[in-house]
Design a protein around this motif. Structure first.
Motif, short mmCIF file in Angstrom:
data_model
loop_
_atom_site.label_atom_id
_atom_site.label_comp_id
_atom_site.label_asym_id
_atom_site.label_seq_id
_atom_site.Cartn_x
_atom_site.Cartn_y
_atom_site.Cartn_z
N SER A 128 -10.25 9.89 1.09
CA SER A 128 -8.98 9.54 0.45
C SER A 128 -8.22 8.52 1.28
N ILE A 129 -7.60 7.58 0.60
CA ILE A 129 -6.80 6.54 1.25
C ILE A 129 -5.37 6.67 0.76
N ALA A 130 -4.42 6.61 1.67
CA ALA A 130 -3.01 6.74 1.30
C ALA A 130 -2.62 5.66 0.29
N GLU A 131 -1.79 6.04 -0.67
CA GLU A 131 -1.37 5.09 -1.70
C GLU A 131 -0.75 3.83 -1.08
N VAL A 132 0.05 4.02 -0.04
CA VAL A 132 0.74 2.89 0.57
C VAL A 132 -0.24 1.91 1.21
#
Length: 326
Positions: free
Chosen positions: A309-313
């Protein structure tokens, strides 16, 4: 210093990878996305062991595709796996090249880096690692303070003299006071005195107060704690404030003993994840789960990272953290 670093050739590019990840990769695949005139995302995953090539390649490509502005990519295989004939993981590399091309991120180059040499993947010419360590890029990054393979947490160096702190009860007054104190030190230019540091470190020991302090670190949010933790912000955050928070978290660990450092280690891991640095984030979170066995928030964050998972920001170039010199 924030000027752009010019990369002149493979050795320069290979030299940047440990600085971007915070660690020299071993037994890893690294994908660098590229845009017009600059690098984009840096993705590292363990080298495949008994993993089907196409599935492995599709997973890596799906993560690289989060960089929506990427127009090309580079692949680097770090391994000491030895084959009597051929190159290690050749089938996986071929699958990855195909998947990245299909995702409109054609691979410009693939390199192999071992503990003894580096080479263009598939060729017989072996180049000395000194070309990487002595490169202009490595010298420049090191000169301006970047370091690789620095142990992010060494309990012995932090000392054993500090007494335990007492967590607050978690009342509304406690939360308000803690958030006010945390905001004050974030906005200050110097580190807090020992008493203030211990008071803030104590506040981090209470789960509810800790969550408010995490949220207080980010000023551009919609108030939903779950969204904040996942990096869903209303605008580009103040990344200088984030850097300051990470540095302060390390300072707070100096005033409490082992067994009370997990909240600050988790904060540091979360902030690195928001910056898009999953490898460094996982190192902090692993230390947090060791400081307080199975520290819940650290365990959950590590599960996010493990799933890729990659942070939205970090997915949007307009809001993501801008790495200095790269």
């Amino acid at each position: 210093m924030t000027e752009k670093l010019n990369l002149n050739g493979p050795a320069d590019l290979l030299a940047t990878v440990p600085h971007l990840l915070g660690v020299k990769p071993v037994e890893s695949f690294v994908v660098l996305t590229a845009r017009a005139g600059s690098l984009g995302a840096t993705l590292r995953t363990d080298a495949p062991e008994h993993v089907e090539p196409v599935s492995y390649a599709q997973t890596l490509t799906s993560h690289a595709a989060n960089d929506e502005q990427a127009t090309a990519s580079y692949v680097i295989v770090y391994t000491d796996e030895h084959l009597d004939s051929g190159y290690p993981y050749a089938v996986h590399v071929a699958a990855l090249v195909n998947e990245l091309a299909a995702a409109r991120m054609p691979v410009r180059n693939v390199w192999l880096v071992t503990s003894g040499y580096w080479a263009e993947f598939g060729t017989d010419e072996q180049n000395p690692l000194a070309q990487i360590t002595d490169s202009q890029a490595n010298a420049t990054l090191t000169y301006f303070g970047s370091a690789t393979d620095v142990d992010v947490y060494n309990p012995a160096l932090l000392g054993t003299w500090a007494l335990r702190v007492q967590a607050p009860e978690g009342s509304e007054e406690d939360i308000e006071a803690a958030c006010k104190a945390w905001a004050a030190v974030l906005d200050a230019t110097e580190n807090p005195d020992q008493q203030t540091a211990r008071e803030i470190a104590a506040a981090f020991q209470h789960k509810m107060v800790r969550d408010f302090l995490f949220r207080e670190t980010i000023t551009t949010h919609n108030g939903n704690f779950a969204d904040v933790m996942l990096g869903k912000f209303t605008a580009r955050p103040d990344w200088d404030r984030v850097d300051r928070a990470e540095a302060l978290a390390f300072e707070l660990m100096k005033v409490v003993p082992a067994g009370q450092r997990a909240p600050m280690l988790t904060l540091m891991g979360w902030l690195e994840w928001l910056k898009g640095n999953g490898t460094q984030a996982d190192r902090y979170l692993k230390h947090a789960a060791a400081d307080v066995p199975d520290f819940r928030l650290a365990v959950l964050m590590r599960e996010l990272i493990t799933r890729g998972s990659i942070a939205e920001v970090a997915r949007d170039a307009a809001t993501s953290y801008k790495r200095r010199l790269i």
